[in-house]
Design a protein around this motif. Structure first.
Motif, PDB file in Angstrom:
ATOM      1  N   TYR A  21      -9.013   3.013  42.027  1.00 53.22           N
ATOM      2  CA  TYR A  21      -8.540   3.208  43.403  1.00 53.22           C
ATOM      3  C   TYR A  21      -9.242   4.418  44.011  1.00 53.22           C
ATOM      4  CZ  TYR A  21      -4.663   2.703  46.860  1.00 53.22           C
ATOM      5  OH  TYR A  21      -3.903   2.484  47.980  1.00 53.22           O
ATOM      6  N   PHE A  22      -9.284   5.510  43.256  1.00 50.91           N
ATOM      7  CA  PHE A  22      -9.901   6.754  43.709  1.00 50.91           C
ATOM      8  C   PHE A  22     -11.398   6.564  43.947  1.00 50.91           C
ATOM      9  CE2 PHE A  22     -11.615  11.047  42.953  1.00 50.91           C
ATOM     10  CZ  PHE A  22     -10.824  11.778  43.819  1.00 50.91           C
ATOM     11  N   MET A  23     -12.059   5.879  43.041  1.00 48.80           N
ATOM     12  CA  MET A  23     -13.505   5.661  43.161  1.00 48.80           C
ATOM     13  C   MET A  23     -13.849   4.760  44.346  1.00 48.80           C
ATOM     14  SD  MET A  23     -14.539   5.447  39.153  1.00 48.80           S
ATOM     15  CE  MET A  23     -16.212   4.956  39.491  1.00 48.80           C
ATOM     16  N   LEU A  73       3.018  -0.193  41.197  1.00 52.81           N
ATOM     17  CA  LEU A  73       2.441  -1.518  40.969  1.00 52.81           C
ATOM     18  C   LEU A  73       2.666  -1.971  39.531  1.00 52.81           C
ATOM     19  CD1 LEU A  73      -0.952  -1.216  42.880  1.00 52.81           C
ATOM     20  CD2 LEU A  73       0.891  -2.820  43.399  1.00 52.81           C
ATOM     21  N   ALA A  74       2.479  -1.072  38.582  1.00 58.21           N
ATOM     22  CA  ALA A  74       2.663  -1.413  37.169  1.00 58.21           C
ATOM     23  C   ALA A  74       4.108  -1.810  36.881  1.00 58.21           C
ATOM     24  CB  ALA A  74       2.244  -0.247  36.278  1.00 58.21           C
ATOM     25  N   GLY A  92      -1.239  -7.369  45.284  1.00 54.08           N
ATOM     26  CA  GLY A  92      -2.021  -6.368  46.000  1.00 54.08           C
ATOM     27  C   GLY A  92      -1.951  -6.538  47.501  1.00 54.08           C
ATOM     28  N   LEU A  93      -2.022  -7.780  47.962  1.00 50.81           N
ATOM     29  CA  LEU A  93      -1.900  -8.046  49.395  1.00 50.81           C
ATOM     30  C   LEU A  93      -0.513  -7.658  49.918  1.00 50.81           C
ATOM     31  CD1 LEU A  93      -3.735 -11.482  49.732  1.00 50.81           C
ATOM     32  CD2 LEU A  93      -4.353  -9.353  50.918  1.00 50.81           C
ATOM     33  N   THR A  94       0.513  -8.036  49.168  1.00 52.83           N
ATOM     34  CA  THR A  94       1.882  -7.752  49.604  1.00 52.83           C
ATOM     35  C   THR A  94       2.150  -6.256  49.665  1.00 52.83           C
ATOM     36  OG1 THR A  94       2.666  -9.847  48.692  1.00 52.83           O
ATOM     37  CG2 THR A  94       4.327  -8.149  49.103  1.00 52.83           C
ATOM     38  N   THR A  95       1.846  -5.550  48.585  1.00 51.11           N
ATOM     39  CA  THR A  95       2.100  -4.106  48.582  1.00 51.11           C
ATOM     40  C   THR A  95       1.154  -3.383  49.537  1.00 51.11           C
ATOM     41  OG1 THR A  95       0.669  -3.775  46.643  1.00 51.11           O
ATOM     42  CG2 THR A  95       3.046  -4.084  46.248  1.00 51.11           C
ATOM     43  N   GLY A  96      -0.084  -3.846  49.590  1.00 51.03           N
ATOM     44  CA  GLY A  96      -1.047  -3.208  50.477  1.00 51.03           C
ATOM     45  C   GLY A  96      -0.663  -3.334  51.936  1.00 51.03           C
ATOM     46  N   ILE A 130      -5.177  -4.006  46.051  1.00 50.40           N
ATOM     47  CA  ILE A 130      -5.614  -5.269  45.447  1.00 50.40           C
ATOM     48  C   ILE A 130      -6.357  -5.011  44.148  1.00 50.40           C
ATOM     49  CG2 ILE A 130      -7.150  -7.253  45.736  1.00 50.40           C
ATOM     50  CD1 ILE A 130      -6.438  -7.134  48.771  1.00 50.40           C
ATOM     51  N   VAL A 131      -7.295  -4.079  44.151  1.00 54.34           N
ATOM     52  CA  VAL A 131      -8.063  -3.795  42.941  1.00 54.34           C
ATOM     53  C   VAL A 131      -7.157  -3.257  41.832  1.00 54.34           C
ATOM     54  CG1 VAL A 131      -9.877  -2.312  41.963  1.00 54.34           C
ATOM     55  CG2 VAL A 131     -10.258  -3.503  44.135  1.00 54.34           C
ATOM     56  N   ALA A 132      -6.256  -2.352  42.173  1.00 51.08           N
ATOM     57  CA  ALA A 132      -5.332  -1.812  41.167  1.00 51.08           C
ATOM     58  C   ALA A 132      -4.456  -2.930  40.595  1.00 51.08           C
ATOM     59  CB  ALA A 132      -4.478  -0.711  41.778  1.00 51.08           C
TER      60      ALA A 132
END
Length: 140
Positions: A21-23, A73-74, A92-96, A130-132
């Protein structure tokens, strides 16, 4: 508070997802993607030597906030027992959208910042979620 759910979390996966996420943020806000436009919209003079003042603390706190997001997320991944790639995308879409982007939207309404800045910042939060989520779901 029942902390048994925390024992179901693979903390290495959480750390890797937070680093990813950071990267993504490093790339997202670089000159390669949206960094120049973002700086202009934020009215940041990139030639000002003072612009880097406090950046280490900002980066540190950003990572901590991303880590907390990924822990959430975890917890959802474990609680919902998600194992499919499509489930990761949906999470990822929902939380994002529902949490990250909408929370940000509330601030943007009051701050009256440019719409382009909203899409740059919101897009980063969405992609990061999404990536996470993909990392957490697929690496179980």
């Amino acid at each position: 508070m029942n902390t048994a759910l925390l024992s179901q979390i693979n903390w290495l996966h959480v750390l890797v997802a937070a680093i990813a996420y950071f990267m993504i943020g490093g790339l997202w806000y670089s000159k390669i993607l949206f960094g120049t436009k973002w700086a202009a919209l934020q009215k940041i003079d990139m030639s000002d030597p003072e612009k880097n003042k406090g950046v280490p603390a900002i980066m540190f706190y950003s990572f901590i906030f991303m880590l907390i997001t990924v822990i959430g997320l975890a917890i959802l991944v474990a609680r919902l027992d998600l194992i499919l790639f499509s489930s990761a995308i949906k999470l990822g879409l929902t939380t994002g959208i529902c949490f990250a982007v909408m929370s940000m939207s509330i601030s943007f309404v009051y701050e009256r910042k440019p719409l382009a800045l909203y899409f740059i910042s919101g897009g980063y939060q969405l992609v990061g979620n999404i990536v996470a989520a993909i990392i957490l779901v697929m690496w179980r």
